[in-house]
Write an enzyme that holds these catalytic residues in place. Structure first.
Site, PDB file in Angstrom:
ATOM      1  N   THR A 179       0.822  -1.213   0.000  1.00 58.62           N
ATOM      2  CA  THR A 179       0.000   0.000   0.000  1.00 58.62           C
ATOM      3  C   THR A 179       0.854   1.260   0.000  1.00 58.62           C
ATOM      4  O   THR A 179       0.464   2.281  -0.569  1.00 58.62           O
ATOM      5  CB  THR A 179      -0.932   0.005   1.225  1.00 58.62           C
ATOM      6  OG1 THR A 179      -1.797  -1.134   1.156  1.00 58.62           O
ATOM      7  CG2 THR A 179      -1.774   1.264   1.287  1.00 58.62           C
ATOM      8  N   THR A 227       1.109  -4.290   4.396  1.00 54.27           N
ATOM      9  CA  THR A 227       0.792  -4.567   5.803  1.00 54.27           C
ATOM     10  C   THR A 227       0.080  -5.893   6.034  1.00 54.27           C
ATOM     11  O   THR A 227       0.095  -6.410   7.147  1.00 54.27           O
ATOM     12  CB  THR A 227      -0.066  -3.435   6.398  1.00 54.27           C
ATOM     13  OG1 THR A 227      -1.305  -3.351   5.678  1.00 54.27           O
ATOM     14  CG2 THR A 227       0.665  -2.106   6.336  1.00 54.27           C
ATOM     15  N   ASP A 228      -0.558  -6.466   5.004  1.00 53.25           N
ATOM     16  CA  ASP A 228      -1.348  -7.669   5.238  1.00 53.25           C
ATOM     17  C   ASP A 228      -0.521  -8.820   5.786  1.00 53.25           C
ATOM     18  O   ASP A 228      -0.968  -9.555   6.672  1.00 53.25           O
ATOM     19  CB  ASP A 228      -2.041  -8.106   3.946  1.00 53.25           C
ATOM     20  CG  ASP A 228      -3.306  -7.323   3.667  1.00 53.25           C
ATOM     21  OD1 ASP A 228      -3.673  -6.476   4.508  1.00 53.25           O
ATOM     22  OD2 ASP A 228      -3.931  -7.548   2.616  1.00 53.25           O
TER      23      ASP A 228
END
Length: 313
Positions: A14, A94-95
């Site tokens: 992201t 971030t996942d």
């Protein structure tokens, strides 16, 4: 005074995302902007450290794989072996950031600072958090305080140790948390000499009301060498699973009892682990228990070594 030299490895995420024009900006595409553009968006970054950057991946971290981990590991080891490099920053989605951070925590040599960061908002968001996170990550990687702390994560201005950090919320800048201060983080690197070309397959099987034993059979039939059981409560094994787990054990599959709850799974505390030949994960959450088991299997550890070592991961 000579500025420290920090290498930046970009993998997408992201932090490098942009709004997707196909949906009028309602969603975004991760990993779009190159690392040079991300650095250019942070005024004063070069005053903290001298920098060089490499774009090694450009993916959404939901698509991270064990092969991707090995690719990052190779680039990170090369960077840390360079005597001109004082610290390393890795940009990541971030996942799966906590999984990649923990994998690197176990496989990178200790000493020089290694800091992962990402963003909860894409780069073209009017209040993008990526620039501040990148600045904080470089500042931490350039600090002597980050030496010999293992792999660290910085999000929303807060540093975390890789062993205890987790993404706890789906949205918001405060999505990450930890139950331990980063200053208490200790280096690990117990697999720093491991050089696998592939990692053994380990699946995570969820425990829930009515979970069918065919989940076990399907994973084993498809080649899993280990299973992390993300069970309810204190790692409670459904009675219906026991015959399938016994067959899997007889086929040499490593079985690790973990919990979907916070807190430790104590050996023989809620099951006859010794009698059944099951491993226990202590307080490692299932995704990180999977990382540890994959590496232990790749290193060729036997069952007794696995159980002796796993509680300390």
């Amino acid at each position: 005074m000579t500025r420290p030299h920090i290498r930046i490895l970009a993998t997408g995420g992201t932090i490098a995302g942009e709004a997707d024009p196909a949906c009028n900006g309602a969603r975004y595409r991760a990993g779009v902007r190159p690392v040079a553009a991300l650095l250019a968006a942070v005024p004063g970054l070069g005053e903290i450290a001298s920098l060089d950057a490499q774009q090694i991946l450009a993916i959404d971290s939901k698509d991270m794989t064990p092969d991707g981990w090995l690719h990052i590991l190779s680039a990170a080891r090369q960077a840390l072996a360079d005597p001109s490099v004082d610290g390393l920053v890795i940009l990541h989605g971030t996942d799966t950031l906590e999984e990649s951070a923990y994998f690197l925590h176990l496989t990178l040599p200790t000493g020089k600072p290694v800091v992962l960061t990402g963003a909860m908002r894409p780069a073209d968001h009017p209040e993008a958090d990526g620039p501040a996170n990148l600045l904080a990550a470089v500042r931490l990687a350039a600090s002597p305080d980050a030496t010999d702390k293992g792999v660290l994560v910085v999000m929303n201005g807060a540093p975390y140790g890789a062993r205890h950090v987790r993404k706890a919320r789906t949205s918001g800048l405060d999505a990450f948390e930890s139950d331990q201060s980063w200053t208490a983080a200790v280096p690990d690197g117990r697999f720093a000499r491991l050089t696998p070309s592939t990692l053994p397959r380990v699946d995570i099987l969820p425990g829930y009301a009515g979970a069918p034993a065919m989940l076990i059979n399907a994973s084993v039939a498809d080649g899993a060498r280990g299973l992390v059981l993300a069970l309810t409560g204190h790692g409670s094994v459904p009675t219906d699973w026991e015959p399938a787990l016994q067959r899997a054990r007889e086929q040499g599959v490593a079985l690790l009892r973990a919990s979907r709850c916070a807190g430790p799974v104590i050996r023989n505390g809620n099951a006859d682990d010794d009698g059944a030949g099951w491993l226990t994960a202590n307080d490692l959450p299932p995704p990180k228990a999977r990382v540890a088991l994959m590496l232990a299997l790749a290193a060729g550890w036997d069952a007794s070594t696995l159980q002796h070592q796993l509680p300390g991961f």
